[in-house]
Scaffold this motif. Structure first.
Motif, short mmCIF file in Angstrom:
data_model
loop_
_atom_site.label_atom_id
_atom_site.label_comp_id
_atom_site.label_asym_id
_atom_site.label_seq_id
_atom_site.Cartn_x
_atom_site.Cartn_y
_atom_site.Cartn_z
N ALA A 1 0.06 5.00 -4.68
CA ALA A 1 1.39 5.46 -4.27
C ALA A 1 2.46 4.47 -4.70
O ALA A 1 3.56 4.88 -5.13
CB ALA A 1 1.43 5.65 -2.75
N VAL B 1 1.87 -1.62 3.24
CA VAL B 1 1.25 -0.29 3.24
C VAL B 1 -0.26 -0.33 3.11
O VAL B 1 -0.94 0.66 3.36
CB VAL B 1 1.84 0.60 2.12
N SER C 1 -3.73 -5.68 -5.41
CA SER C 1 -4.45 -4.40 -5.42
C SER C 1 -5.93 -4.57 -5.77
O SER C 1 -6.69 -3.59 -5.72
CB SER C 1 -3.80 -3.44 -6.43
N GLU D 1 -5.20 -0.21 -0.22
CA GLU D 1 -5.81 1.07 -0.55
C GLU D 1 -4.79 2.11 -0.99
O GLU D 1 -5.14 3.13 -1.60
CB GLU D 1 -6.62 1.60 0.65
N HIS D 2 -3.52 1.86 -0.69
CA HIS D 2 -2.47 2.81 -1.09
C HIS D 2 -1.75 2.36 -2.37
O HIS D 2 -0.64 2.81 -2.65
CB HIS D 2 -1.45 2.95 0.03
N TYR D 3 -2.43 1.52 -3.18
CA TYR D 3 -1.79 1.04 -4.41
C TYR D 3 -1.36 2.19 -5.34
O TYR D 3 -0.32 2.07 -6.02
CB TYR D 3 -2.70 0.06 -5.14
N ASP E 1 -12.61 1.23 -5.45
CA ASP E 1 -12.45 2.54 -6.10
C ASP E 1 -13.30 2.67 -7.35
O ASP E 1 -13.83 3.75 -7.64
CB ASP E 1 -10.98 2.77 -6.46
#
Length: 384
Positions: free
Chosen positions: A163, A156, A32, A159-161, A39
């Motif tokens: 979730a 996935v 991640s 960037e979708h860490y 972010d």
């Protein structure tokens, strides 16, 4: 005291799933990092603090929950640990800034440490002569999670860490229902006649010190191979893709090795298994210095190192039954070994070169072997 087994079948299954969760959660931080940097605007070293905070919480969790064992029921201790890990994982997913994310990772780590210590401790004494086999199965599921976590990030996208962290937080909650199958106050089993003797006084302190040494160093080797194998393989001519694949195989073989060790543990003593493991690990690390053999040798390291952690805990419980905190100290020290391995190896490699990685680790492995032989001799009951 309550009669009956420490775990029902459903509680055993839930405990194994809990270890899948803690393995996956620990393994989510690294993949991640690119998204965390984007972010929160972090440098690589700052982004890596997420895993460091998790490990620091893990050490604190082991020591904190150890103080409650025997005073608080097992179900309540494990429930609090699951809730802390769930809250920490959810907090990391939803954190508005990096300091809050680090606090959440620390909180998740405390729960992680409580689950890791609590279940390992109960499995170490809760299955009689099958405890070593069951511990290997339990810890093999940690490896399943460690393989699953990065695979999900790859599927996935980093960037979708958030979730993924939220999903793993929620997956903790059903396990609370299965804690009814854990005996709340499990009595200590009577020691089996395994040929071990219980040292006392200064001898006991020496035994505990050598157990700590064995655990710190072998976890350092585990983390060292995982962290430096790709770099070493690339330095001797392998492509980045091949090196990454070989490292994945190393982690896979560690998981396979623990499943294989379960039936072996029913036939051979912990001393024998750990001695063979350390000897095999040392030989494989020496072979890893040969470029053509290196990927296969590292896979062998994963296979041989696999049983050491779960097999040593019941042995420690038998030879030091009066040292209540021995297991906690050893487990906390092993986590510190994993944290220290990266910087320590990095410093050594600065002056020795990447090509020396397997030889450096082989020397550390030889110390593990010597420690095991010393423990075997010291804790063996003298012949009448």
């Amino acid at each position: 005291m309550e009669a009956g087994p420490v775990f029902t079948t459903s509680a055993v299954v839930a405990s194994c799933f809990g270890f899948v969760l803690i393995g996956a959660l620990q393994a989510l931080y690294g993949p991640s990092i690119p998204a965390l940097r984007d972010d929160f605007g972090l440098s690589p070293s700052a982004a890596g603090l997420g895993l460091s905070a998790h490990f620091a919480g893990g050490v604190a969790g082991v020591l904190l929950f150890d103080r409650r064992f025997g005073r608080t029921g097992n179900r309540r201790i494990l429930a609090v640990a699951y809730l802390l890990m769930a809250a920490g994982a959810a907090g990391f997913a939803l954190a508005p800034d990096w300091p809050v994310a680090l606090l959440a990772a620390l909180l998740a780590g405390i729960g992680f440490g409580g689950i890791d210590y609590g279940l390992n401790r109960l499995f170490a004494t809760g299955f009689g002569r099958r405890s070593t086999a069951m511990l290997n199965i339990l810890n093999a599921h940690f490896g399943v999670g460690a393989i699953l976590g990065p695979a999900l990030v790859g599927a996935v996208g980093a960037e979708h860490y958030p979730a993924l962290f939220l999903a793993f937080a929620l997956a903790n909650l059903p396990l609370l229902l299965c804690l009814r199958g854990v005996k709340d106050h499990a009595p200590q089993p009577a020691p089996a006649d395994t040929g071990d003797r219980t040292p006392v006084g200064a001898a006991l302190r020496s035994v505990l010190a050598v157990f700590v040494t064995l655990y710190v160093l072998h976890v350092g080797i585990e983390a060292g191979v995982g962290g430096w194998e790709p770099t070493h393989l690339e330095s001797v001519g392998y492509g980045a893709g091949a090196a990454a694949t070989a490292t994945s195989v190393y982690w896979l073989m560690m998981t396979v090795g623990r499943f294989l060790a379960a039936p072996i543990a029913l036939r051979f003593s912990a001393q024998t298994i750990i001695t063979v493991s350390c000897a095999g690990m040392t030989a494989c690390l020496l072979l890893a210095a040969v470029p053509d053999l290196a990927p296969y040798a590292y896979a062998g390291v994963g296979l041989f190192i696999a049983p050491i952690f779960p097999t040593g805990l019941p042995w420690l419980s038998r030879v030091a039954p009066g040292a209540r905190r021995a297991g906690a100290i050893v487990m906390a020290a092993s986590m510190l070994g994993g944290v220290a391995a990266g910087p320590a190896l990095g410093k050594i490699i600065e002056w020795s070169g990447v090509g020396a990685v397997p030889l450096i680790l082989a020397a550390v492995s030889a110390v593990c072997l010597a420690s095991t032989l010393w423990l075997t001799r010291t804790t063996r009951r003298p012949s009448p």
